[in-house]
Design a protein around this motif. Structure first.
Motif, PDB file in Angstrom:
ATOM      1  N   GLY A 209      43.656 -21.869 -53.644  1.00 46.74           N
ATOM      2  CA  GLY A 209      43.363 -22.077 -55.053  1.00 46.74           C
ATOM      3  C   GLY A 209      42.368 -23.198 -55.315  1.00 46.74           C
ATOM      4  O   GLY A 209      42.060 -24.017 -54.448  1.00 46.74           O
ATOM      5  N   THR A 210      41.891 -23.254 -56.523  1.00 48.80           N
ATOM      6  CA  THR A 210      40.888 -24.211 -56.971  1.00 48.80           C
ATOM      7  C   THR A 210      41.300 -25.641 -56.638  1.00 48.80           C
ATOM      8  O   THR A 210      42.419 -26.052 -56.923  1.00 48.80           O
ATOM      9  N   GLY A 211      40.371 -26.375 -56.032  1.00 55.32           N
ATOM     10  CA  GLY A 211      40.593 -27.787 -55.763  1.00 55.32           C
ATOM     11  C   GLY A 211      41.562 -28.101 -54.640  1.00 55.32           C
ATOM     12  O   GLY A 211      41.865 -29.258 -54.389  1.00 55.32           O
ATOM     13  N   THR A 212      42.056 -27.095 -53.931  1.00 57.18           N
ATOM     14  CA  THR A 212      42.955 -27.331 -52.802  1.00 57.18           C
ATOM     15  C   THR A 212      42.139 -27.758 -51.590  1.00 57.18           C
ATOM     16  O   THR A 212      41.026 -27.287 -51.385  1.00 57.18           O
ATOM     17  N   VAL A 213      42.708 -28.650 -50.779  1.00 54.79           N
ATOM     18  CA  VAL A 213      42.035 -29.166 -49.585  1.00 54.79           C
ATOM     19  C   VAL A 213      42.884 -28.878 -48.354  1.00 54.79           C
ATOM     20  O   VAL A 213      44.056 -29.258 -48.310  1.00 54.79           O
ATOM     21  N   LEU A 214      42.281 -28.199 -47.365  1.00 49.34           N
ATOM     22  CA  LEU A 214      42.922 -28.004 -46.065  1.00 49.34           C
ATOM     23  C   LEU A 214      42.152 -28.843 -45.051  1.00 49.34           C
ATOM     24  O   LEU A 214      41.008 -28.533 -44.710  1.00 49.34           O
ATOM     25  N   HIS A 215      42.768 -29.917 -44.591  1.00 46.70           N
ATOM     26  CA  HIS A 215      42.162 -30.830 -43.630  1.00 46.70           C
ATOM     27  C   HIS A 215      41.893 -30.127 -42.292  1.00 46.70           C
ATOM     28  O   HIS A 215      42.503 -29.102 -41.995  1.00 46.70           O
ATOM     29  N   PRO A 216      41.054 -30.745 -41.452  1.00 47.47           N
ATOM     30  CA  PRO A 216      40.930 -30.238 -40.080  1.00 47.47           C
ATOM     31  C   PRO A 216      42.269 -30.409 -39.353  1.00 47.47           C
ATOM     32  O   PRO A 216      43.065 -31.279 -39.706  1.00 47.47           O
ATOM     33  N   GLN A 217      42.490 -29.578 -38.378  1.00 48.35           N
ATOM     34  CA  GLN A 217      43.674 -29.618 -37.516  1.00 48.35           C
ATOM     35  C   GLN A 217      44.971 -29.203 -38.206  1.00 48.35           C
ATOM     36  O   GLN A 217      46.040 -29.371 -37.630  1.00 48.35           O
ATOM     37  N   CYS A 218      44.914 -28.663 -39.424  1.00 52.83           N
ATOM     38  CA  CYS A 218      46.145 -28.138 -40.016  1.00 52.83           C
ATOM     39  C   CYS A 218      46.316 -26.693 -39.548  1.00 52.83           C
ATOM     40  O   CYS A 218      45.378 -26.065 -39.066  1.00 52.83           O
ATOM     41  N   ARG A 219      47.542 -26.191 -39.674  1.00 55.64           N
ATOM     42  CA  ARG A 219      47.836 -24.799 -39.306  1.00 55.64           C
ATOM     43  C   ARG A 219      48.476 -24.102 -40.496  1.00 55.64           C
ATOM     44  O   ARG A 219      49.486 -24.566 -41.018  1.00 55.64           O
ATOM     45  N   VAL A 220      47.887 -22.989 -40.890  1.00 60.11           N
ATOM     46  CA  VAL A 220      48.429 -22.166 -41.970  1.00 60.11           C
ATOM     47  C   VAL A 220      48.531 -20.756 -41.410  1.00 60.11           C
ATOM     48  O   VAL A 220      47.519 -20.100 -41.175  1.00 60.11           O
TER      49      VAL A 220
ATOM     50  N   MET B 170      49.848 -18.034 -50.614  1.00 58.71           N
ATOM     51  CA  MET B 170      49.057 -18.190 -51.831  1.00 58.71           C
ATOM     52  C   MET B 170      49.167 -19.629 -52.321  1.00 58.71           C
ATOM     53  O   MET B 170      50.224 -20.033 -52.819  1.00 58.71           O
ATOM     54  N   PHE B 171      48.098 -20.395 -52.173  1.00 62.31           N
ATOM     55  CA  PHE B 171      48.070 -21.776 -52.652  1.00 62.31           C
ATOM     56  C   PHE B 171      47.609 -21.798 -54.103  1.00 62.31           C
ATOM     57  O   PHE B 171      46.602 -21.176 -54.438  1.00 62.31           O
ATOM     58  N   GLY B 172      48.273 -22.570 -54.929  1.00 65.72           N
ATOM     59  CA  GLY B 172      47.802 -22.834 -56.281  1.00 65.72           C
ATOM     60  C   GLY B 172      46.652 -23.827 -56.230  1.00 65.72           C
ATOM     61  O   GLY B 172      45.956 -23.936 -55.220  1.00 65.72           O
ATOM     62  N   SER B 173      46.486 -24.602 -57.274  1.00 63.73           N
ATOM     63  CA  SER B 173      45.358 -25.537 -57.333  1.00 63.73           C
ATOM     64  C   SER B 173      45.788 -26.950 -56.948  1.00 63.73           C
ATOM     65  O   SER B 173      46.943 -27.330 -57.105  1.00 63.73           O
ATOM     66  N   GLY B 174      44.820 -27.706 -56.437  1.00 56.63           N
ATOM     67  CA  GLY B 174      45.006 -29.129 -56.204  1.00 56.63           C
ATOM     68  C   GLY B 174      45.974 -29.515 -55.110  1.00 56.63           C
ATOM     69  O   GLY B 174      46.503 -30.626 -55.113  1.00 56.63           O
ATOM     70  N   ASN B 175      46.214 -28.653 -54.140  1.00 51.40           N
ATOM     71  CA  ASN B 175      47.113 -28.983 -53.042  1.00 51.40           C
ATOM     72  C   ASN B 175      46.352 -29.703 -51.934  1.00 51.40           C
ATOM     73  O   ASN B 175      45.141 -29.514 -51.777  1.00 51.40           O
ATOM     74  N   ILE B 176      47.069 -30.507 -51.149  1.00 49.67           N
ATOM     75  CA  ILE B 176      46.481 -31.205 -50.013  1.00 49.67           C
ATOM     76  C   ILE B 176      47.329 -30.885 -48.785  1.00 49.67           C
ATOM     77  O   ILE B 176      48.539 -31.129 -48.780  1.00 49.67           O
ATOM     78  N   VAL B 177      46.677 -30.335 -47.746  1.00 44.72           N
ATOM     79  CA  VAL B 177      47.342 -30.053 -46.474  1.00 44.72           C
ATOM     80  C   VAL B 177      46.646 -30.910 -45.423  1.00 44.72           C
ATOM     81  O   VAL B 177      45.497 -30.657 -45.068  1.00 44.72           O
ATOM     82  N   GLU B 178      47.340 -31.948 -44.940  1.00 41.77           N
ATOM     83  CA  GLU B 178      46.744 -32.928 -44.046  1.00 41.77           C
ATOM     84  C   GLU B 178      46.764 -32.472 -42.584  1.00 41.77           C
ATOM     85  O   GLU B 178      47.323 -31.428 -42.250  1.00 41.77           O
ATOM     86  N   GLU B 179      46.166 -33.312 -41.714  1.00 35.85           N
ATOM     87  CA  GLU B 179      46.076 -33.026 -40.293  1.00 35.85           C
ATOM     88  C   GLU B 179      47.449 -32.750 -39.696  1.00 35.85           C
ATOM     89  O   GLU B 179      48.424 -33.420 -40.020  1.00 35.85           O
ATOM     90  N   ASN B 180      47.491 -31.774 -38.808  1.00 33.69           N
ATOM     91  CA  ASN B 180      48.692 -31.398 -38.063  1.00 33.69           C
ATOM     92  C   ASN B 180      49.852 -30.941 -38.945  1.00 33.69           C
ATOM     93  O   ASN B 180      50.965 -30.797 -38.450  1.00 33.69           O
TER      94      ASN B 180
END
Length: 171
Positions: A28-39, A47-57
């Motif tokens: 979703g809009t404005g969501t950030v998936l960092h390097p090294q994350c796993r989805v 389904m991600f909404g907006s403005g989420n942050i998924v950090e490393e690892n």
């Protein structure tokens, strides 16, 4: 050989290239998936909404047949694991926090550092899990200012991550 994920990235979202994405994923809009994350959407889509942050690892897995809906403005900190079935809005999984399979998170929940839920648990809004015994309480204080801190965190990531990482496009 691993197949390419079916990835849909909304405007103003940032998905770094150096991560492990599998299955059908909507960012979703404005969501950030960092390097090294796993989805991993190994069952139904994620389904991600907006403005989420998924950090490393951080790891987010959907093994079930239904879609995993993740609301808005959630933070999955370094090394956290999300295996639940639904996530509301403004939740935080702190470092190495674990949401076990079948769990639903309400809104504004905090899974503390190295804490975990039970399997198939439904957490009411504002539940905090903390301590060495995964104790629980409902937060009744004020969260005024939390949304502004989250907004500034997203703005910073949108500026800094592209300077040091390549980003993905929808596939």
């Amino acid at each position: 050989m691993m197949s390419r994920p079916k990835l849909t990235i909304s405007t103003r979202a940032l998905v770094c290239q150096d991560n492990d994405l599998r299955g059908e994923i909507y960012v979703g809009t404005g969501t950030v998936l960092h390097p090294q994350c796993r989805v991993w959407a190994t069952g139904g889509p994620i389904m991600f909404g907006s403005g989420n942050i998924v950090e490393e690892n951080a790891v987010i897995i959907n093994r079930g047949p239904e879609a995993l809906f993740i609301g808005d403005n959630n933070v999955f900190e370094v090394g956290s694991v999300m295996e639940g079935v639904k996530v509301g809005n403004m939740n935080t999984l702190e470092v190495k926090g674990h949401v076990k399979p079948g769990t639903w998170l309400g809104d504004e929940c905090v899974i503390g550092t190295v804490c975990s839920t039970n399997e198939n648990e439904i957490l009411p809004d504002r539940t905090v899990i903390y301590g060495t015994r995964d104790e629980r309480r409902i937060f009744t204080g004020s969260r005024v200012g939390q949304a502004e801190v989250h907004k500034r965190h997203l703005e910073y990531l949108m500026q800094m991550l592209p300077k040091f990482n390549h980003s993905r496009m929808s596939s």
